[in-house]
Design a protein around this motif. Structure first.
Motif, PDB file in Angstrom:
ATOM      1  N   LYS A   1     -19.941  30.987 -37.242  1.00 53.11           N
ATOM      2  CA  LYS A   1     -21.247  30.886 -36.591  1.00 53.11           C
ATOM      3  C   LYS A   1     -22.073  29.754 -37.196  1.00 53.11           C
ATOM      4  CE  LYS A   1     -22.028  35.356 -37.184  1.00 53.11           C
ATOM      5  NZ  LYS A   1     -22.639  36.714 -37.146  1.00 53.11           N
TER       6      LYS A   1
ATOM      7  N   ASP B   1     -27.940  23.601 -27.378  1.00 55.06           N
ATOM      8  CA  ASP B   1     -26.862  22.800 -27.978  1.00 55.06           C
ATOM      9  C   ASP B   1     -25.642  23.662 -28.321  1.00 55.06           C
ATOM     10  OD1 ASP B   1     -28.195  20.351 -27.938  1.00 55.06           O
ATOM     11  OD2 ASP B   1     -28.886  20.487 -30.018  1.00 55.06           O
ATOM     12  N   GLY B   2     -25.865  24.971 -28.378  1.00 48.99           N
ATOM     13  CA  GLY B   2     -24.747  25.857 -28.675  1.00 48.99           C
ATOM     14  C   GLY B   2     -24.850  26.596 -29.992  1.00 48.99           C
TER      15      GLY B   2
ATOM     16  N   ASP C   1     -25.496  29.400 -32.598  1.00 52.52           N
ATOM     17  CA  ASP C   1     -25.451  30.859 -32.431  1.00 52.52           C
ATOM     18  C   ASP C   1     -26.818  31.485 -32.650  1.00 52.52           C
ATOM     19  OD1 ASP C   1     -22.429  31.497 -32.153  1.00 52.52           O
ATOM     20  OD2 ASP C   1     -22.572  30.000 -33.750  1.00 52.52           O
TER      21      ASP C   1
ATOM     22  N   ARG D   1     -24.178  20.426 -31.507  1.00 49.24           N
ATOM     23  CA  ARG D   1     -23.067  20.477 -30.541  1.00 49.24           C
ATOM     24  C   ARG D   1     -21.735  20.128 -31.191  1.00 49.24           C
ATOM     25  NH1 ARG D   1     -24.638  17.108 -25.313  1.00 49.24           N
ATOM     26  NH2 ARG D   1     -26.448  16.418 -26.515  1.00 49.24           N
TER      27      ARG D   1
ATOM     28  N   LYS E   1     -20.573  22.876 -33.607  1.00 47.79           N
ATOM     29  CA  LYS E   1     -19.944  23.982 -32.865  1.00 47.79           C
ATOM     30  C   LYS E   1     -18.566  23.559 -32.323  1.00 47.79           C
ATOM     31  CE  LYS E   1     -20.740  27.553 -31.850  1.00 47.79           C
ATOM     32  NZ  LYS E   1     -20.342  28.825 -32.537  1.00 47.79           N
TER      33      LYS E   1
END
Lengths: 299, 299
Positions: free
Chosen positions: A6, A36-37, A39, A219, A222
């Motif tokens: 994460k 952006d992704g 968590d 981004r 991730k």
């Protein structure tokens, strides 16, 4: 064991030219980081300049985030202060807001205090909050606090308060220390503070990272997490590390804010509170390169 | 030039067993310290555990002191916090109460910040307080803050804000540093943090001391100041140093509170807030000896 890694972003806190908090940009940018992704967010951390903000300001801004529609269970706000009563107030508020947990510095003014005093401090916060929903992520950043979270302290806290301490962020930059914590406390979610350590963190059983530069490069971080163990890992890791190195060569927090300004094409994001100084325009090219690497190719 | 030396006591903050502030004992003990002969008090300093207290608690207790009849112009409360907005709130309040000045730590969470950022921080406090009565005593205690008040910073601040910076407390314990400050800025009231340094401090043109152990030994420290240059100086200095050495061999703040408890024959004074731990009873004999040396002969 291997976890699904994460990323939590220690979201920056934008300020207006008069140094008050820029609520609108704070919410807008925080939503961008989630888009952006990421968590979740770890607002009011070191990168957020939270230690330059009052308790009232932090409470108001956490409520602003939640009221804006960001799910509280994606938030791990920083709540550890020098003053015991401040830590209790912030932590109680975070729990009442429904936050996933509280990222908690030790009391950081007094140095050389005994381990028992640190246990007493966390215990007094837990007792003061008096809410069974409380979950604590310990925050080890000895280069700022001068008060380390040692393995011995972690053990004492987990033994005294079972189920409360669920994670830890290791900002020491010392992988051997992080690795020791993961091995000793496999049930803890142990986060590195640098995305450059994500491959070994995750391989060892760690939880991922909570990194300043994720304010700019979430981004790709991730993407790195998704590519671990595949042939794409090395290439993405190299790109992520290149961005990280740009920031490491500059005053970190002013540089992260300057990059956020460059990304949004909005200079207002570059304002910092003292004791920081706004990044010199001499570094515009480096910042532009970091932003281009992070976003230019839509990676 | 030689000044008439002064003693300000960084008065302890008593706590109740539930860790709330014990207002009655705080006022009673503060009055005792002034009756001991202290020229004034520097409440809410390091020894006062002020960094474990919220802004609201500090405001309430400063008002309690003034309402109790202690003259505000004998008070130099600590007002420097990690957070800019906290420092502004506390400093503004101290000025409004009529205090002699504010003893001000630099923002102490973030390390390695540029000198310009520290200048900006003090400037933002001065601008935020916006009261011509403001007088600042700088507080150099790098072993706690990690953020030194350098000669270069002092010079920059005095040049930018003439008349505002009137004094400095050097808690580094490094006499060479104190001496350099006195020589470079003779107009500043420069205080040592140890009574053991009073003779050289005063001889060099310094202002006296603001010392933790003055919580126990104010009468003898004032006697030392009165005896400087006389045949009585050496004997009094030896006695004062003997008391000081007892405290230096123990956890300082818990020991000062234990000695205050012994002096008043009231164990309630020994309570500390985490991250401190109450002094072990193993040290009762050492504490009794310090109190006896300080008060036993009515010196």
């Amino acid at each position: 064991m291997t976890r699904t890694p994460k990323l939590f972003v220690p979201a920056i806190t934008p300020f207006r030219p008069d140094l008050t908090i820029d609520r609108e940009r704070f919410i807008a940018n925080s939503k961008v980081l989630l888009a952006d992704g990421a968590d979740g967010l770890a607002p009011f951390g070191t990168t957020s300049e939270a230690n330059s903000m009052s308790v009232a300001e932090r409470i108001e801004m956490l409520e602003a985030l939640v009221e804006s529609g960001i799910a509280a269970d994606r938030l791990i706000p920083g709540t550890g202060c020098a003053a015991l009563t401040d830590s209790i107030a912030l932590t109680r508020h975070a729990v009442q807001q429904g936050c996933l947990g509280a990222l908690m510095l030790p009391p950081f003014y007094y140095k050389g205090v005994p381990e028992q005093g640190l246990v007493d401090s966390y215990s007094a916060i837990i007792d003061g909050v008096a809410d069974s929903r409380l979950r604590i992520y310990l925050y080890h950043i000895p280069q700022m606090t001068g008060v380390p979270i040692t393995l011995s302290l972690i053990e004492a806290l987990m033994k005294k308060h079972p189920g409360i301490f669920v994670g830890l962020k290791d900002s020491s930059g010392n992988w051997d220390n992080t690795h020791s914590i993961i091995k000793a406390f496999p049930e803890l979610e142990t986060y590195s503070a640098s995305e450059a350590l994500v491959p070994q963190n995750v391989a060892a059983g760690g939880a991922g990272c909570i990194s300043a530069s994720a304010n700019v490069n979430a981004r790709n971080i991730k993407a790195l997490m998704a590519a671990l163990g595949t042939e794409r890992e090395a290439g993405i890791a190299a790109g992520v590390t290149e961005v990280r190195k740009i920031f490491e060569g500059l005053p970190l927090i002013p540089a992260i804010k300057a990059a956020t300004a460059a990304r949004h094409k909005d200079e207002a994001y570059a304002v910092v509170r003292p004791p920081f100084v706004r990044l010199s325009r001499d570094h515009d090219a480096a910042i532009a390169r970091a932003v281009s690497l992070a976003h230019g190719t839509g990676a």
